[in-house]
Scaffold this active site. Structure first.
Site, PDB file in Angstrom:
ATOM      1  N   GLU A  44     -16.972  -2.141 -30.436  1.00  0.00           N
ATOM      2  CA  GLU A  44     -16.093  -3.016 -29.652  1.00  0.00           C
ATOM      3  C   GLU A  44     -16.303  -4.489 -29.970  1.00  0.00           C
ATOM      4  OE1 GLU A  44     -16.620  -2.146 -25.495  1.00  0.00           O
ATOM      5  OE2 GLU A  44     -18.789  -2.080 -25.650  1.00  0.00           O
TER       6      GLU A  44
ATOM      7  N   ASP B 200     -12.309  -4.357 -25.634  1.00  0.00           N
ATOM      8  CA  ASP B 200     -13.114  -5.500 -26.060  1.00  0.00           C
ATOM      9  C   ASP B 200     -12.872  -5.835 -27.528  1.00  0.00           C
ATOM     10  OD1 ASP B 200     -14.561  -6.590 -23.887  1.00  0.00           O
ATOM     11  OD2 ASP B 200     -15.657  -4.707 -23.734  1.00  0.00           O
TER      12      ASP B 200
ATOM     13  N   CYS C  39     -12.149   5.130 -27.047  1.00  0.00           N
ATOM     14  CA  CYS C  39     -12.250   5.298 -25.598  1.00  0.00           C
ATOM     15  C   CYS C  39     -11.686   4.087 -24.855  1.00  0.00           C
ATOM     16  CB  CYS C  39     -13.685   5.579 -25.160  1.00  0.00           C
ATOM     17  SG  CYS C  39     -14.790   4.208 -25.513  1.00  0.00           S
TER      18      CYS C  39
ATOM     19  N   HIS D 289       0.818  -1.210   0.000  1.00  0.00           N
ATOM     20  CA  HIS D 289       0.000   0.000   0.000  1.00  0.00           C
ATOM     21  C   HIS D 289       0.848   1.255   0.000  1.00  0.00           C
ATOM     22  CE1 HIS D 289      -3.861  -2.168   1.297  1.00  0.00           C
ATOM     23  NE2 HIS D 289      -3.887  -1.847   0.036  1.00  0.00           N
TER      24      HIS D 289
HETATM   25  C1  PEP Z   1     -13.454  -1.133 -24.190  1.00  0.00           C
HETATM   26  O1  PEP Z   1     -13.884  -2.289 -24.302  1.00  0.00           O
HETATM   27  O2  PEP Z   1     -12.437  -0.711 -24.784  1.00  0.00           O
HETATM   28  C2  PEP Z   1     -14.154  -0.175 -23.324  1.00  0.00           C
HETATM   29  C3  PEP Z   1     -13.822   1.088 -23.312  1.00  0.00           C
HETATM   30  O3  PEP Z   1     -15.111  -0.691 -22.490  1.00  0.00           O
HETATM   31  P1  PEP Z   1     -14.753  -1.485 -21.133  1.00  0.00           P
HETATM   32  O4  PEP Z   1     -13.256  -1.455 -20.981  1.00  0.00           O
HETATM   33  O5  PEP Z   1     -15.468  -0.785 -20.039  1.00  0.00           O
HETATM   34  O6  PEP Z   1     -15.286  -2.844 -21.432  1.00  0.00           O
HETATM   35 MG    MG Z   2     -15.878  -2.712 -23.516  1.00  0.00          MG
END
Ligand code: PEP
Ligand code: MG
Length: 823
Positions: free
Chosen positions: A685, A709, A756, A448
């Site tokens: 994704e 994903d 993202c 930690h």
């Molecule tokens: C992804 O799959 O890149 C995404 C942004 O969603 P999560 O990581 O929340 O599955």
């Molecule tokens: Mg995802």
């Protein structure tokens, strides 16, 4: 009654002779010791092998009569990292008295260990050992002792209660069940009355005890059996299964490769090697942290008075922890608070008070016994939790002794703090303005205090060995935590070179941070929006401070996991409103719920799925549960000012899903009286969505690539499986081709497309993404300044050229090499 035969050939000694108070003071339980003359440990009775330390230095047995027996070969032998030990028995095996368990080299272990004296301990209260004579030579199989009473007497009580439930989950957390997940498990169980054990193979633990959960040493990817008994067993098992399967926010990454921790630091001239706990480089002045142990009386002043004193000290410490700030410090405080309530610690301390010990002695004994149990696992990650136990031991005893809160140690300017170990509470007292770095003799990189140092930006080296404690006070040092080195006698040339490196880093970082609030444009003027990913209400402020131009992905799951019922519309609306307010008038892209599959929630009964990642998750689940979707959409429309509001749908494979969500959004707009159109986007994704991006973009207002994903589905590599972790690289050309296809689809209909997933946080990926047509990057807040700085270095034509070459590569390594060449 169980008869114990000698497990070793050697000299039989009373436990009091073991030069370690944990054993000698019977903090772990009663027993005896053997000074071995041969390197073999055999079973002392018929038993099941419950655990063997991966380092081979200890074995725990469940005796047929119910007692738990620990045989710990020598003292401090975990540090040998397995050298000199050969494990013969198998965990889970039934052994008869005399069966060999572990062989070891007397010579090798004897030369490196503090002592070869081997404690044989009956773990836990309730068992008593009657030893027949010590100070004599014994051979394997000689009768030695008898165990009376206790052990497992209550074992079947819970099973007899009404109701039982069992669930099996695979552990997705990168570091397995370590302190924070353990604390969350104990916390989640609080509203339930069911008894519960968690088991991995033959190892089991009481799910209400953090210490027991840590000792379970459950790792990423292991199958965990959750067994509950009692009237609310089903709900309790479901809640814990959901909590664990949801990853507790720690499932995003496979375990990072752990740097090998040298058992003894390598000292080359004036260079000490250690293990990087927090990156960075520093020049500073050696400053030793001296901590005196508070003495506690052994004998108590009456059972009632000592119980009251301990209860009041524990309450005082809980209050102190409750006031801890935010971020990493608050998480660690929560883990410490849960340890304070641990039934294993409480029971052990109470038993010692009942036996006439003082509250301080009892508390110290309980925490040190728990620490010894963790050490005996031989698991490096768990051994790092010993510092947390030491911390709560020290702080509670300080309260019992009536000491004022410990004062901050005086630090010289640019101090490099040297310590045997550093505890989280000690770190929090340090004057950050004067702290340049930390180097400890012991400790581990995921402790930690390492997390605190990393989040404060303080370079830290651990496991540098005892030589660090001999560094003279006031000596000028160079701490290169990036290279895992401490230079204890840097010459003029090294100091000058380090100064120059520090100046370069400061300039680059300062430039990036200073410009973090400016728009990001490539060198030839192409505007790239850099947004932030948020996963909790508290993240928004950090995102704005880091230069985030808005939120490109709000993972709303955080509101839904770890609770017994779904959050109400009002509660959701309040949370979305708070995040929107913190973002000012910046855009907020709210992703609809992405639960189900490997992120189940307790209150949504779902059939078990063979392949949860391919199952009822994301938009599939919300369309199957329109009540959840409608409530969430209304809450978003009520909470987020309409000018800021955008909504995004996860796990889409075809336009019909988007259409169904748009109908739901229309219903929600009517219900909330919202007349303006709200931009509705789609996460790309799945390979299906990437390939159908043009059809999707015809109906979507924007697209955003979920590279995490998309990579796992494109490469058929589970993003949470350590066996495939190294292959889950979003820069794989197959993934890049899907991104290219998605970008083409977006462009065909004039929609913007962003990223993202984790790829957006990697400055090295920016050139290829921009070259493929991406115009928005939504990154982790801490990465925003560096991503913006990288964007400003790029030119569109070069980005297109490198993107084209990347698409022609054969694997991710080739793409990375290409980036290296062109950086
Ligand atoms: C992804 O799959 O890149 C995404 C942004 O969603 P999560 O990581 O929340 O599955
Ligand atoms: Mg995802």
């Amino acid at each position: 009654m169980t008869r114990l035969l000698s497990p070793m050939a050697g000299w039989l000694a009373p436990l009091d002779e073991v030069p370690d108070p944990v054993f000698a003071e019977r903090m772990m339980g009663d027993g005896f010791a053997i000074d071995p003359v041969e390197g073999l440990v055999a079973a002392p009775c018929a038993a099941t092998v419950q655990a063997i330390a991966p380092t081979g230095h200890s074995v725990t047995l469940s005796a047929a009569g119910g007692a738990t027996i620990l045989i710990h070969i020598g003292l401090e032998t975990v540090a040998l990292g397995g050298a000199g030990f050969e494990v013969v028995a198998r965990v889970g095996a039934q052994v008869a008295a005399g069966d060999p368990l572990i062989r070891f080299s007397l010579d090798r272990v004897g030369r490196s260990a503090r002592s070869l004296l081997t404690p044989v301990i009956l773990i836990g209260a309730g068992d008593r050992i009657e030893l027949s004579g010590t100070g004599r030579r014994v051979a394997i199989g000689d009768p030695l002792a008898t165990i009376h009473g206790g052990g497992g007497g209550d074992r079947d009580r819970a099973a007899a209660q009404a109701g039982s439930a069992e669930r099996v989950v695979t552990i997705p957390m990168a570091h397995g069940i370590h302190a924070r997940p353990a604390a969350r498990i104990v916390d989640t169980l609080r509203p339930f009355s069911a008894g519960m054990t968690l088991a991995v193979g033959e190892r089991t633990a009481d799910a209400r005890s953090i210490v027991a959960l840590l000792s379970l040493a459950a790792k990423h990817g292991e199958r965990l059996t959750i067994a509950a008994t009692g009237t609310d067993a089903a709900g309790a098992a479901e809640a814990i299964a959901a909590l664990i399967a949801g990853g507790m926010g720690e499932a995003d990454h496979a375990p990072p490769p752990r740097p090998p921790a040298p058992p003894v630091a390598a000292a080359i001239g004036s260079t000490l090697a250690g293990v990087t706990a927090a990156p960075g480089l520093a020049i500073g002045t050696a400053c030793h942290l001296a901590v005196a142990e508070i003495a506690v009386p052994a004998d108590g002043a009456g059972i009632a008075a000592e119980r009251a004193a301990l209860a009041s000290a524990l309450a005082g410490m809980r209050r102190a922890l409750a006031g801890k700030a935010t971020g990493a410090a608050a998480d660690i405080a929560a883990a410490h608070a849960a340890l304070l309530d641990d039934p294993a610690l409480a029971d052990a301390a109470d038993a010692a008070i009942a036996a006439g010990r003082s509250a301080g002695h009892a508390w110290r004994g309980a925490t040190r016994a728990a620490a010894a149990t963790l050490r005996a696992t031989g698991d490096a990650l768990l051994i790092e939790r010993v510092a947390d136990l030491a911390d709560i031991e020290r702080q509670v005893i300080a309260l019992l002794a009536g000491s004022e809160a410990a004062a901050a140690p005086p630090l010289p300017p640019a101090a490099i703090l040297i310590a045997e170990e550093l505890l989280p509470s000690q770190f929090m007292l340090l004057d950050m303005a004067r702290l340049a770095g930390i180097c400890t003799a012991g400790g581990g990189p995921t402790s930690h205090v390492a997390i605190l140092a990393a989040s404060a930006g303080v370079p830290m080296l651990v496991a540098a060995g005892p030589a660090v404690t001999a560094i003279p006070e006031g000596r000028t040092l160079v701490l290169d935590a990036d290279a895992a080195r401490l230079e204890t006698d840097p010459g003029v040339a090294l100091l000058a070179e380090t100064e120059a490196r520090l100046a370069d880093r400061r300039r680059a970082r300062a430039d990036a941070v200073a410009a973090a609030h400016d728009d990001a444009r490539t060198a030839d003027g192409i505007r790239i929006e850099v947004f932030a990913n948020l996963g909790a209400t508290g993240d928004a402020a950090a995102a704005v401070a880091a230069g985030g131009e808005g939120c490109g992905l709000l993972r709303t799951e955080f509101l839904f996991l770890d609770r017994a019922t779904a959050p109400s519309e009002d509660e959701q609306a309040r949370d979305y409103a708070a995040i929107a307010a913190t973002l000012g008038d910046r855009p907020l892209i709210v992703r609809t719920l992405d639960i189900g599959g490997d992120k189940p929630v307790a209150y949504l009964p779902m059939a078990a799925e063979e392949n949860p990642a391919l199952g009822l998750r994301g938009v599939r689940l919300t369309l199957a549960r329109p009540d959840l979707l409608d409530t969430q959409l209304r809450a978003i429309l009520r909470g987020v000012p309409l000018g800021q509001c955008r909504i995004m749908v996860p796990m889409v494979i075809e336009p019909a899903e988007l259409r169904a969500v748009r109908h739901a959004l229309d219903r929600a707009r009517i219900a909330t009286g919202v007349e303006v159109a709200i931009p509705l986007g789609v996460m790309i994704e799945t390979p299906a969505a990437a390939l159908l991006a043009d059809a999707i973009a015809r109906e979507a207002d924007f697209l955003s690539i979920g590279s995490n994903d998309l990579t796992q589905y494109a490469l058929a590599c589970d993003r949470g499986n350590p066996a495939t972790a190294a292959r889950v690289d979003a820069l794989h050309p197959a993934v890049l081709r899907l991104i290219a296809e998605a970008a083409k689809g977006a462009a065909a209909h004039g929609r913007w497309i962003g990223v993202c997933g984790g790829l957006a946080s990697d400055p090295a990926a920016a050139a290829i993404l921009i070259g493929l047509g991406i115009t928005e990057l939504s990154a982790a807040p801490a990465s925003i300044p560096a991503v913006k700085a990288r964007v400003r270095e790029l030119r569109l034509a070069d980005c297109r050229a490198i993107a084209a070459r990347a698409l022609a590569c054969g694997d991710a390594a080739e793409v990375r090499a290409l980036i290296g060449e062109t950086a």
